[in-house]
Scaffold this motif. Structure first.
Motif, PDB file in Angstrom:
ATOM      1  N   ILE B  19       0.845  -1.209   0.000  1.00 26.89           N
ATOM      2  CA  ILE B  19       0.000   0.000   0.000  1.00 26.89           C
ATOM      3  C   ILE B  19       0.876   1.254   0.000  1.00 26.89           C
ATOM      4  N   GLU B  22       2.447   1.706  -3.456  1.00 31.23           N
ATOM      5  CA  GLU B  22       1.499   2.117  -4.493  1.00 31.23           C
ATOM      6  C   GLU B  22       1.016   3.553  -4.279  1.00 31.23           C
ATOM      7  N   ILE B  42      -7.263   1.671   3.504  1.00 32.71           N
ATOM      8  CA  ILE B  42      -6.997   1.030   2.206  1.00 32.71           C
ATOM      9  C   ILE B  42      -6.756  -0.464   2.411  1.00 32.71           C
ATOM     10  N   THR B  45     -10.160  -2.097   2.606  1.00 37.78           N
ATOM     11  CA  THR B  45     -11.063  -1.995   1.456  1.00 37.78           C
ATOM     12  C   THR B  45     -10.405  -2.312   0.118  1.00 37.78           C
ATOM     13  N   ALA B  46      -9.082  -2.300   0.066  1.00 35.70           N
ATOM     14  CA  ALA B  46      -8.324  -2.368  -1.196  1.00 35.70           C
ATOM     15  C   ALA B  46      -8.770  -1.263  -2.156  1.00 35.70           C
ATOM     16  N   ASP B  47      -9.208  -0.159  -1.591  1.00 33.03           N
ATOM     17  CA  ASP B  47      -9.737   0.934  -2.402  1.00 33.03           C
ATOM     18  C   ASP B  47      -8.906   2.194  -2.149  1.00 33.03           C
ATOM     19  N   PHE B  48      -8.083   2.537  -3.153  1.00 33.09           N
ATOM     20  CA  PHE B  48      -7.180   3.680  -2.996  1.00 33.09           C
ATOM     21  C   PHE B  48      -7.900   5.025  -3.078  1.00 33.09           C
TER      22      PHE B  48
END
Lengths: 224, 224
Positions: B19, B22, B42, B45-48
């Motif tokens: 994370i 990225e 993040i 959720t794996a949502d940036f």
């Protein structure tokens, strides 16, 4: 200006209409069979990526609904997912949901076998409820355990919901689970890629519970 | 090839490194004060998108950490968020987390006042724990109630975490809460826009709990 307070059921109905309209506008209208699941996951996350990420084996939704109508239990891999599953909906079906993660026997088994509680909890679920709906929102190791048991031990759950979230082993675990389920005719609903979570697992369970309990309008798969 | 099984702590450390890398590559490196919160959301959720959505009043993270170190309770608006808050972390701090949504008195109060349980539960939280951390992951009405109580009744919570998810009233409720908190000097962490959820509320609480308990490496805000 203070936004108005609305009733939860009205808000949910309006929200599903907005989701339906935006999916249509994006050319991502889901087929009728999967619409209730796709829309409820977007309702839970406000993330339209799930219209592309969610993958279903043929008949997976119908299999999950039928299993719930036959009072198959739901076993989750986190207490958070368990906590998010609709208790009034389950009560209508006479169904149950459970999670073994906090079970002292599971912790002891994990320690004895040098594995994780997530793995031990799915082994226990497979032993005690082999025809359950298995809902995995957190642990890719839980998903791999299910895939192994399907391949090598003849496990045949009613449905596997495979939506762990994360950056390590997650994408691979979901691809493997989906391939194994497809090869062995086990119904599966999987969020491909990194995204997912306990909230997504609960949302998918709830869409199935509401459908099974006849609580959704069959035309738009939103609320009656 | 079967992906390997890893230990949860190793996976989390590796995930936070991914994370971090990225975020850096996207030019979204969060400032040190907020990094632990942003990265944990993040991670959950794996949502940036949350690197852009999360907004903090000045010193909000430090205020939350200090409150937890002084054993301020966390009050959530859902049992799902409560379920996701780290119990071992809270135990290290001697802290507590609670949710009034299933409380029969709150249900009775909501019915008597023609309001929602979410509103009644935050009124009760404000009355019983006025210096608490209030974490709202679901109900915009809960957030509006907090904003009203700050404006008109002098409520001064230690921190408001405002991350309801949804399509109706959600964006507006978060904008109003953030404006009211800013005007009255109340620390706030808010996910602007539609996204959020009980999982996000729990993730923010957990980042603060881990920081308060000294469980994070201060250089990269990941695990020690």
């Amino acid at each position: 200006m203070t936004p108005q307070h609305h009733l939860p059921a009205d808000i949910e109905r309006t929200s599903l209409s907005i989701i339906t309209a935006e999916l249509d506008a994006m050319g991502l209208t889901p087929p009728p069979e999967t619409a209730a699941v796709v829309k409820r996951v977007i309702h839970t996350t406000a993330d339209f990526d799930y219209a592309r990420n969610l993958r279903f084996t043929p008949g997976a939704v119908a299999a999950g609904v039928a299993a719930l109508q036959a009072a198959a239990p739901i076993v989750t891999d986190t207490n958070m997912a368990l906590s998010g599953i609709t208790k009034p909906g389950l009560a209508r079906l006479g169904g149950t949901a459970l999670c073994y993660m906090a079970d002292p026997e599971v912790a002891a088994l994990a320690k004895a076998n040098g594995t994780t509680r997530a793995v031990a909890s799915m082994q226990r679920a497979a032993a005690e409820h082999p025809g359950a709906i298995l809902a995995v929102g957190n642990a890719p190791t839980a998903l791999l355990t299910i895939a192994d048991l399907i391949e090598t031990a003849g496990l045949r759950p009613a449905l596997v919901i495979g939506v762990p979230v994360g950056f390590v082993n997650v994408v691979e675990s979901k691809e493997r689970l989906f391939a194994v389920c497809t090869a062995h005719g086990v119904p599966a609903i999987v969020a491909m890629g990194r995204k997912g979570g306990s909230n997504v697992a609960a949302a998918i369970c709830n869409a199935l519970v509401y459908s099974a309990a006849g609580m959704l309008d069959p035309t738009d798969r939103g609320w009656k």
